[in-house]
Motif scaffolding. Structure first.
Motif, mmCIF file in Angstrom:
data_model
loop_
_atom_site.group_PDB
_atom_site.id
_atom_site.type_symbol
_atom_site.label_atom_id
_atom_site.label_comp_id
_atom_site.label_asym_id
_atom_site.label_seq_id
_atom_site.Cartn_x
_atom_site.Cartn_y
_atom_site.Cartn_z
ATOM 1 N N LEU A 117 -1.143 -8.886 -7.626
ATOM 2 C CA LEU A 117 -0.660 -7.740 -6.765
ATOM 3 C C LEU A 117 0.741 -7.754 -6.766
ATOM 4 C CD1 LEU A 117 -3.508 -7.837 -4.067
ATOM 5 C CD2 LEU A 117 -3.225 -6.196 -5.716
ATOM 6 N N ARG A 140 -7.135 -4.603 -4.154
ATOM 7 C CA ARG A 140 -6.920 -5.899 -3.210
ATOM 8 C C ARG A 140 -8.095 -6.670 -3.505
ATOM 9 N NH1 ARG A 140 -2.696 -6.228 -0.001
ATOM 10 N NH2 ARG A 140 -1.542 -4.259 0.782
ATOM 11 N N GLU A 141 -9.280 -5.910 -3.331
ATOM 12 C CA GLU A 141 -10.804 -6.571 -3.329
ATOM 13 C C GLU A 141 -10.941 -7.582 -4.389
ATOM 14 O OE1 GLU A 141 -13.063 -6.759 -1.088
ATOM 15 O OE2 GLU A 141 -14.973 -7.214 -2.300
ATOM 16 N N SER A 156 0.795 -1.290 -0.083
ATOM 17 C CA SER A 156 0.088 -0.077 -0.141
ATOM 18 C C SER A 156 0.979 1.076 -0.229
ATOM 19 C CB SER A 156 -1.034 0.022 0.896
ATOM 20 O OG SER A 156 -1.610 -1.111 1.237
ATOM 21 N N PRO A 212 -3.635 -12.401 -5.183
ATOM 22 C CA PRO A 212 -2.550 -11.923 -4.591
ATOM 23 C C PRO A 212 -1.399 -11.927 -5.745
ATOM 24 C CG PRO A 212 -3.494 -13.594 -3.103
ATOM 25 C CD PRO A 212 -4.533 -13.400 -4.286
#
Ligand SMILES: Cc1cc2nc3c(=O)[nH]c(=O)nc-3n(C[C@H](O)[C@H](O)[C@H](O)COP(=O)(O)OP(=O)(O)OC[C@H]3O[C@@H](n4cnc5c(N)ncnc54)[C@H](O)[C@@H]3O)c2cc1C
Length: 412
Positions: A324, A316-317, A298, A321
């Motif tokens: 990300l 993120r929602e 973040s 992963p």
């Protein structure tokens, strides 16, 4: 010499207009201007409730773009609106507002607003003028249909009443925001009289994405700043507001007809969101490949891309992963984040309604072919348009056409 005491002038022809929203008020005024005595009925305690609500966030009366760009906003009905707007188009609407003492201005987006932004001053001035023209307003009168003597039936505080006139205009609105009066109960009444009504659907509506409970709790009400929403090759730049169940806002509304139809056909609509529309994907990737050190994801995304906490939470929602943590995948997703839209919000919450009385069931004066002498106007007709002033422009133009038709019928 004529003696007004003894000479009997022909009694003026009469019309009943039901629905005191923008389209009904326009029809009533046109009728009164042509010497027709008008009774205007509405089920609510006061007229123009949705119009007043429309003015809350800035009354977008119409749009300043040329007719060539304006007309396609009515989609499949653009042809019908070409004729309607050639009689009463965006510039006529602005000139008409001026006659009520309401100056308008063109905002940076090309949208046209009254100088005071609100609907109340315009409505106040208009109602004053309509009263001066002799129009009688009967509020708290809910139209129920026709009785055996073809009289219009109304439920009123004094009990059921009936009324008849030479011509009738129905301007009962769509079915959104029913607490403001337009509750769509007319659909059943007209269908019972053999009138074709296309299924009513939400237009300019929000969509559900089924957020996780945690995300919804923290981020409902948050805005995503300048983004681009893309669906089926159309891209709209603007803002999106996250809601408890999904999203709403100007660019969602602009694409809502196509999104709604895709959900209806396929059970889902996959839109994409460009979270950094002024950046190229290569530039996003370049920034994501910088050393992250011990920073959390973040903190890193905020530092290198300037992403807000809500945007990072959205990533993120929606992303697994592995996306990300992979700069190549993440850069691509930031430029085209897949948004699985599952459902439209209910029509009651929508800005406007698609569907309604079919134009095929109307003549050119907006008279119901199956019910001679009954004219219809406004959002209860089968058309839709995006926000941007196109809805009110369409309501005024159809109200005027129906008023002219009804006046011609009453005076014939
Ligand atoms: C939040 C919001 C914001 C909006 N903002 C804009 C905007 O900025 N620009 C824009 O162009 N459009 C906007 N709109 C849309 C616009 O307000 C509507 O398209 C417009 O009001 C429709 O006009 P109408 O006369 O057809 O119907 P309505 O305004 O809905 O009026 C219908 C009337 O009929 C009455 N009625 C219904 N049934 C009966 C019955 N059985 N008996 C008696 N009376 C009855 C109702 O009480 C109501 O007064 C907005 C809408 C919403 C909800």
């Amino acid at each position: 010499m004529p003696n007004p005491q003894t000479d009997t002038a022909p009694s003026p022809r009469s019309a009943i207009v039901i629905g005191a929203g923008p389209s009904g008020l326009m029809a009533a005024e046109i009728l009164a201007d042509r010497g027709v005595r008008v009774d205007l009925y509405d089920s609510m305690p006061s007229p123009g409730r949705k119009f007043l609500l429309a003015g809350k966030g800035g009354l977008n009366l119409t749009h300043s773009e040329p007719l060539g760009s304006f007309l396609p906003r009515y989609g499949a009905r653009a042809g019908r609106f070409q004729s309607l707007l050639s009689e009463f188009g965006p510039s006529d609407l602005r000139a008409w507002a001026k006659t009520l003492g309401i100056e308008t201005f063109v905002g940076s987006s090309g949208r046209v607003f009254p100088e005071e932004m609100k609907a109340a001053p315009l409505l106040r001035s208009w109602l004053r003028r309509l009263r001066a023209k002799g129009i009688r307003l009967l509020v708290r009168h809910r139209w129920l249909g026709w009785d055996e003597q073809e009289r219009l039936r109304f439920a009123s505080p004094a009990g059921e009443t009936a009324a008849k006139a030479d011509a009738v205009v129905l301007a009962l609105g769509g079915v959104s925001w029913p607490n403001l009066g337009s509750d769509g109960r007319w659909v059943k009444i007209l269908e019972q009289h053999g009138i074709g009504v296309s299924p009513v659907k939400p237009a300019n509506c929000g969509f559900d994405l089924d957020w996780s409970e945690r995300f919804a709790k923290v981020f409902a009400g948050h805005r995503l700043g300048t983004i681009e929403l893309e669906f089926e090759g159309r891209t709209v730049r603007g803002e999106i507001t996250l809601t408890e169940t999904g999203m709403e806002g100007g660019c969602v509304y602009t694409l809502s007809a196509a999104l709604r139809d895709a959900i209806e056909a396929n059970g889902i609509a996959m839109a994409t969101l460009d979270l950094l529309p002024d950046w190229t994907e290569a530039k996003v990737l370049d920034m994501l490949q910088r050393p992250r050190g011990s920073k959390s994801l973040s903190t890193f995304l905020k530092k290198v891309l300037g992403l807000e906490p809500v945007t990072i939470a959205l990533l993120r929602e929606l992303l697994p992963p592995e996306s990300l943590n992979n700069p190549l995948l993440l850069a691509a997703e930031i430029k085209a984040l897949p948004l699985p839209l599952m459902r439209t919000r209910p029509v009651e919450e929508a800005i406007s309604t698609a569907g309604g009385i079919r134009f095929e069931d109307l003549d050119d004066h907006l008279m119901l072919k199956a019910l001679p002498g009954v004219f219809v106007a406004g959002e209860m007709l089968d058309w839709e348009a995006p926000t941007g002033g196109y809805l009110l422009t369409g309501c005024f133009a159809t109200g005027r056409r129906a008023g002219l038709g009804a006046a011609g019928w009453a005076n014939k």
